[in-house]
Design a protein around this motif. Sequence first.
Motif, PDB file in Angstrom:
ATOM      1  N   ASN A  21       0.837  -1.191   0.000  1.00  0.00           N
ATOM      2  CA  ASN A  21       0.000   0.000   0.000  1.00  0.00           C
ATOM      3  C   ASN A  21       0.877   1.247   0.000  1.00  0.00           C
ATOM      4  N   SER A  22       0.614   2.161  -0.915  1.00  0.00           N
ATOM      5  CA  SER A  22       1.431   3.368  -0.963  1.00  0.00           C
ATOM      6  C   SER A  22       0.676   4.532  -1.574  1.00  0.00           C
ATOM      7  N   VAL A  23       1.115   5.737  -1.202  1.00  0.00           N
ATOM      8  CA  VAL A  23       0.642   6.973  -1.820  1.00  0.00           C
ATOM      9  C   VAL A  23       1.860   7.748  -2.273  1.00  0.00           C
ATOM     10  N   THR A  24       1.914   8.094  -3.552  1.00  0.00           N
ATOM     11  CA  THR A  24       3.000   8.910  -4.082  1.00  0.00           C
ATOM     12  C   THR A  24       2.493  10.331  -4.242  1.00  0.00           C
ATOM     13  N   LYS A  52       2.609  10.738  10.176  1.00  0.00           N
ATOM     14  CA  LYS A  52       3.821  10.990   9.393  1.00  0.00           C
ATOM     15  C   LYS A  52       3.666  12.323   8.676  1.00  0.00           C
ATOM     16  N   THR A  53       4.762  13.048   8.534  1.00  0.00           N
ATOM     17  CA  THR A  53       4.776  14.316   7.804  1.00  0.00           C
ATOM     18  C   THR A  53       5.932  14.306   6.812  1.00  0.00           C
ATOM     19  N   ILE A  54       5.670  14.768   5.610  1.00  0.00           N
ATOM     20  CA  ILE A  54       6.725  14.865   4.608  1.00  0.00           C
ATOM     21  C   ILE A  54       6.743  16.279   4.033  1.00  0.00           C
ATOM     22  N   GLN A  60       8.781  17.750  -7.117  1.00  0.00           N
ATOM     23  CA  GLN A  60       9.285  16.527  -6.480  1.00  0.00           C
ATOM     24  C   GLN A  60       8.146  15.556  -6.178  1.00  0.00           C
ATOM     25  N   SER A  61       8.486  14.267  -6.155  1.00  0.00           N
ATOM     26  CA  SER A  61       7.548  13.222  -5.742  1.00  0.00           C
ATOM     27  C   SER A  61       8.139  12.440  -4.584  1.00  0.00           C
ATOM     28  N   LYS A  62       7.292  12.078  -3.630  1.00  0.00           N
ATOM     29  CA  LYS A  62       7.712  11.236  -2.511  1.00  0.00           C
ATOM     30  C   LYS A  62       6.648  10.178  -2.273  1.00  0.00           C
TER      31      LYS A  62
END
Length: 199
Positions: A21-24, A52-54, A60-62
């Motif tokens: 499971n992921s979110v980009t 979580k904080t990014i 940019q993509s994370k």
Amino acid sequence: MTFLFISIVSVLTCFSLAQGNSVTVTNKGPKSENIGFFKNAGAFQPSFTAEKTITVLPGQSKTVEFVAGWEGRAQKLTGASNEPATWAEFHFNAWNDMTFGDISYIRGNNGAMVMTSEDGSMKSGTSENLIAEAPASLRKTDSSGTSILDATEPYTGGKNNALIQYYRSKVQEGQGYIEHTDDKSAHGTTSKQLKLDVY
């Protein structure tokens, strides 16, 4: 033989990550954005403490990975986490192991977001700047001075009918929760990888 073993391990590792499971998050706006991820405390119980904080720079993509069954939201952290904000809501491994997601304006709007699945089978939200286009009477600022739109259904009860009417003229049916009854905006996919574009 060692090279072959390493190659097989690499392929299996990539396959394993691809199935998670992921979110980009991709920042398509002109400035850096802080994005917070908030796991729900329970059914219909949003949390205001980020798990979580990014920070995502322009262009940019994370990618953030999530455990099985994770349910909650992502939002831009412009003001405090409990101030009006656009919510990107998602639930992994839900009914029939599907992923559900939507963009919601019910709790406010502090910037445009578009959520899609990696396989292209779902989409929610708009890249339009609905805040800039809104009548001045509907705009306000959060604690950081960011221009925002208020909640359509405040925690105190009632509805902001003028704001709801504005959204209805801008957001296509099924492309965002404006009121809690907008069930056509809840989208499901078998994909476990979501993409979230922020503007």
